[in-house]
Design an enzyme around this catalytic site. Structure first.
Site, PDB file in Angstrom:
ATOM      1  N   SER A   1       0.830  -1.207   0.000  1.00 26.27           N
ATOM      2  CA  SER A   1       0.000   0.000   0.000  1.00 26.27           C
ATOM      3  C   SER A   1       0.859   1.250   0.000  1.00 26.27           C
ATOM      4  CB  SER A   1      -0.869   0.036   1.246  1.00 26.27           C
ATOM      5  OG  SER A   1      -1.642  -1.120   1.348  1.00 26.27           O
TER       6      SER A   1
ATOM      7  N   HIS B   1      -1.188  -2.579  -7.091  1.00 26.88           N
ATOM      8  CA  HIS B   1      -1.922  -2.272  -5.860  1.00 26.88           C
ATOM      9  C   HIS B   1      -3.429  -2.483  -6.061  1.00 26.88           C
ATOM     10  CE1 HIS B   1      -3.071   0.972  -2.672  1.00 26.88           C
ATOM     11  NE2 HIS B   1      -3.067  -0.230  -2.157  1.00 26.88           N
TER      12      HIS B   1
ATOM     13  N   ASN C   1      -3.406   6.054  -1.568  1.00 28.81           N
ATOM     14  CA  ASN C   1      -3.209   6.208  -0.113  1.00 28.81           C
ATOM     15  C   ASN C   1      -2.610   7.546   0.288  1.00 28.81           C
ATOM     16  OD1 ASN C   1      -4.411   3.921   0.988  1.00 28.81           O
ATOM     17  ND2 ASN C   1      -2.745   2.665   0.194  1.00 28.81           N
TER      18      ASN C   1
END
Ligand SMILES: NC(=O)c1ccc[n+]([C@@H]2O[C@H](COP(=O)([O-])OP(=O)(O)OC[C@H]3O[C@@H](n4cnc5c(N)ncnc54)[C@H](O)[C@@H]3O)[C@@H](O)[C@H]2O)c1
Length: 283
Positions: free
Chosen positions: A120, A141, A191
């Site tokens: 991540s 991802h 993220n």
């Protein structure tokens, strides 16, 4: 572009089992590896349950379940992945663990196999540097839950070749996903934006701005998100959220990425979210 027939998945947790399921559903042969034999068994049973649910909902028939399950095998020895054309690593979000896995994969896999990571937040360039095949390493991802979420964020390390990147993009697309390309910076695109929002929601709770339920309802109904940020944090895993915030904080050096002390406290208490039955909510 390389031809990919057999995919290895490292880690049979929330993400690994989802990736394995979708890969097998997309006609790839799949081997799942985990250090925990119990985790592997749980992962495979989970996939079977998910596929059987699809039969109950009329999405596919029982023969699709048996052909998909027949494409899946497991191993508690990394060498069990040695004839795969591509490995997607989805083990615990921890640099030490991932570096060790990539060193071992580099030795175990055939020389032209592509090594992808579902990290991540950890640098793809840094993961690639522990191998002798940095050209063949890329970020793939996937989002949680993998069978439902349409996105795969592709991340290119410094040495990743066009051929490697195009191959992982093609695999993601064969799995029915939309592939977006992001730079190898802490948190990549998803993220970098999502985790500070979740961390801020935990700060809001910590500072008594509103209750758990009210924070989630406010964000759900006020910003039209399908679930509130604290529910989402529970689904992702609070240990994973904390690990990502630490990577953002260390990598970007700005205090705005400081993990909330309450997030740390929940992780220390073992309240890791839905996967253990308790996080901000009880499950
Ligand atoms: N949870 C999410 O929403 C999400 C979303 C996108 C990406 N990710 C990333 O996916 C990865 C896995 O996350 P998860 O949520 O599935 O975690 P998880 O805790 O559910 O599963 C991790 C699995 O890794 C296994 N493992 C640990 N060390 C290992 C080793 N040395 N070799 C093989 N297996 C090992 C564990 O036994 C466990 O089964 C992490 O890098 C995480 O950042 C998670």
């Amino acid at each position: 572009m390389k031809e990919i027939k057999k995919i290895g998945v490292v880690g049979a947790g929330q993400m690994g089992r989802g990736i394995a399921q979708v890969a097998a559903m997309s006609a790839y042969d799949v081997v799942v590896y985990d250090i925990s034999a119990e985790g592997l068994e749980k992962g495979i049973n989970f996939i079977k349950d998910q596929l059987n649910r699809g039969v109950d909902k009329g999405k596919w028939d029982a023969s699709f379940v048996s052909t998909t399950m027949a494409r899946l095998s497991t191993s508690t020895d990394l060498k069990g992945l040695s004839d795969c054309d591509l490995v997607v690593e989805a083990a615990t979000e921890n640099k030490k663990i991932k570096f060790e896995i990539f060193k071992n994969l580099d030795e175990a896999m055939k020389p032209d196999a592509i090594l992808a990571t579902n990290t991540s937040s950890i640098s793809i360039t840094e993961i690639a540097a522990v191998t002798k095949r940095a050209k063949l390493v890329a970020g793939m991802h996937f989002m949680n839950p993998v069978p439902v979420m349409k996105l795969v964020e592709g991340i290119r390390g410094l040495e990743t070749t066009d051929e490697t990147f195009d191959t992982v993009a093609a695999v993601a697309e064969k799995m029915g996903k939309v592939f977006v390309r992001a730079e190898d910076v802490p948190g990549f695109a998803v993220n970098r934006i999502l985790m500070p929002m979740i961390n801020e929601a935990v700060y809001a709770l910590y500072e008594g701005v509103a209750s758990v339920e009210d924070i989630d309802t406010a964000m759900k109904l006020g910003t039209n998100q399908p679930m509130g940020p604290l529910t989402l944090a529970d689904f992702i895993g609070l240990d994973t959220c904390l690990a990502i915030m630490e990577v953002l904080h260390d990598g970007l050096g700005d205090t705005k990425y400081r993990p909330c002390p309450l997030l740390k406290k929940y992780v220390l208490a073992g309240r890791l979210g839905k996967k253990v039955g308790r996080g901000f909510y009880e499950y």
